[in-house]
Motif scaffolding. Structure first.
Motif, PDB file in Angstrom:
ATOM      1  N   VAL A 153      10.948   1.810  -4.722  1.00 32.09           N
ATOM      2  CA  VAL A 153       9.631   2.335  -4.133  1.00 32.09           C
ATOM      3  C   VAL A 153       8.735   3.652  -5.150  1.00 32.09           C
ATOM      4  N   LEU A 154       7.769   3.241  -5.300  1.00 30.45           N
ATOM      5  CA  LEU A 154       7.138   4.482  -5.546  1.00 30.45           C
ATOM      6  C   LEU A 154       6.324   5.041  -5.697  1.00 30.45           C
ATOM      7  N   ILE A 174      -1.393   2.366 -12.624  1.00 33.82           N
ATOM      8  CA  ILE A 174      -0.096   1.625 -11.764  1.00 33.82           C
ATOM      9  C   ILE A 174       0.095   0.305 -11.765  1.00 33.82           C
ATOM     10  N   THR A 175      -0.915  -0.315 -11.743  1.00 38.06           N
ATOM     11  CA  THR A 175      -1.123  -1.609 -12.072  1.00 38.06           C
ATOM     12  C   THR A 175      -0.810  -2.482 -12.995  1.00 38.06           C
ATOM     13  N   ASN A 176      -0.614  -1.530 -14.401  1.00 37.08           N
ATOM     14  CA  ASN A 176       0.078  -1.955 -15.607  1.00 37.08           C
ATOM     15  C   ASN A 176       1.509  -1.617 -15.415  1.00 37.08           C
ATOM     16  N   TRP A 177       1.897  -1.131 -15.337  1.00 36.97           N
ATOM     17  CA  TRP A 177       3.046  -0.816 -14.930  1.00 36.97           C
ATOM     18  C   TRP A 177       4.016  -1.759 -13.923  1.00 36.97           C
ATOM     19  N   ILE A 178       3.237  -2.475 -12.444  1.00 41.13           N
ATOM     20  CA  ILE A 178       3.963  -2.767 -11.923  1.00 41.13           C
ATOM     21  C   ILE A 178       3.604  -4.995 -12.759  1.00 41.13           C
ATOM     22  N   SER A 179       2.931  -4.378 -13.814  1.00 41.37           N
ATOM     23  CA  SER A 179       2.622  -6.267 -14.574  1.00 41.37           C
ATOM     24  C   SER A 179       3.654  -6.077 -15.749  1.00 41.37           C
ATOM     25  N   GLU A 212      -3.786   4.628  -0.897  1.00 42.72           N
ATOM     26  CA  GLU A 212      -3.243   3.663   0.411  1.00 42.72           C
ATOM     27  C   GLU A 212      -4.392   2.963   0.035  1.00 42.72           C
ATOM     28  N   LYS A 213      -5.946   2.843   0.045  1.00 43.09           N
ATOM     29  CA  LYS A 213      -7.240   1.297  -0.032  1.00 43.09           C
ATOM     30  C   LYS A 213      -6.538   0.839  -1.089  1.00 43.09           C
ATOM     31  N   PHE A 214      -6.184   1.306  -2.118  1.00 43.99           N
ATOM     32  CA  PHE A 214      -5.611   0.420  -3.778  1.00 43.99           C
ATOM     33  C   PHE A 214      -4.436  -0.199  -2.845  1.00 43.99           C
ATOM     34  N   ALA A 215      -3.635   0.356  -2.550  1.00 42.40           N
ATOM     35  CA  ALA A 215      -2.279  -0.622  -1.792  1.00 42.40           C
ATOM     36  C   ALA A 215      -2.977  -1.831  -1.004  1.00 42.40           C
TER      37      ALA A 215
END
Length: 267
Positions: A153-154, A174-179, A212-215
């Motif tokens: 939960v980030l 955020i995208t890089n962290w998730i990857s 929120e849109k990004f998510a």
């Protein structure tokens, strides 16, 4: 004379039987007392053995209270439950999580571990005081990877990024962290959530809207706890924040903790 010897022999046998019986009783009493002393002096059982309330949740109960969980997270939890290993949740984000036991993250951790059972779930907390760019530059994502969490939960430092990091750059981080996490732990599920609201917010509202849109665009579950807070343009929000109008106070942490707990444990 013969009768005399028989009488003496009978008396002797009686004395032998009496002495033997008395000796046996004495040994029995001594043995019982020794056993009692051993039981009295025996070390107390470990707290883990004495605790009978730390029972693991069963699948039937989990299915009833986990209606808000992402499908992948539910499947993984049921798998870990069957395997007898703990399901790991990581609560990660800014100092808004709280740095002590009064913080909402610590309160949620305690509630979740008590509800699911410490043998079934483990909740870890990682707090970073800085922007998303600083988080990336200091390679703090390596700590997120090391947690080997099944669910993260980030809260992605959106408020800290205000006036310092562009929205599109924040989302790129955020995208890089998730990857990076999924490269090492492909089954890890992410949930994004915003930081706390602040009173009389301006550009910050745009950041939250875009988060929120990004998510939604990237099909990442979004934990919108803002619905539980008073509006950012209402003075009713002020009692939930610290004097600097930046992070939750005790009342705000309590509200946030209840929302997160209710998300994971539906009644």
């Amino acid at each position: 004379m013969k009768k005399f010897f028989i009488l003496v022999l009978a008396i002797s046998c009686g004395m032998v039987l009496y002495w033997g019986n008395s000796h046996w009783k004495e040994r029995t009493v001594l043995s019982t007392e020794a056993t009692a002393r051993q039981e009295t002096n025996k070390p107390a059982a470990p707290a883990e053995e004495q605790q009978v309330t730390d029972k693991r949740i069963d699948i039937d109960k989990f299915q009833k209270i986990s209606v808000n969980w992402p499908a992948d997270a539910k499947r993984r939890f049921e798998q870990t439950l069957l395997e007898g290993i703990p399901y790991k949740i990581l609560l990660a984000g800014s100092s808004a999580l709280g740095s002590n036991e009064n913080g909402w993250a610590f309160a949620a951790k305690k509630e979740l571990e008590e509800t699911f059972g410490k043998g079934a779930i483990e909740v870890d907390i990682q707090v970073f005081d800085g922007t998303s760019m600083e988080f990336s530059n200091k390679d703090k994502v390596s700590e997120m990877i090391a947690a080997e969490a099944d669910l993260i939960v980030l809260e992605p430092f959106t408020l800290q990024d205000n006036s310092f990091v562009r929205i599109e750059d924040s989302h790129a981080h955020i995208t890089n962290w998730i990857s990076a996490v999924k490269e090492k732990n492909p089954d890890t599920v992410f949930i994004l959530q915003p930081p706390n609201p602040i009173y009389d917010a301006n550009y910050y509202l745009v950041q939250i809207e875009e988060l929120e849109k990004f998510a939604e665009t990237n099909d990442i579950p979004y934990l919108n706890h803002w619905t539980a807070w008073p509006s950012t343009n209402s003075e009713e929000l002020i009692p939930y924040l610290d004097a600097e109008n930046e992070i939750p106070n005790e009342k705000g942490h309590e509200l946030w903790s209840e929302y997160v707990t209710d998300f994971f444990v539906s009644n």
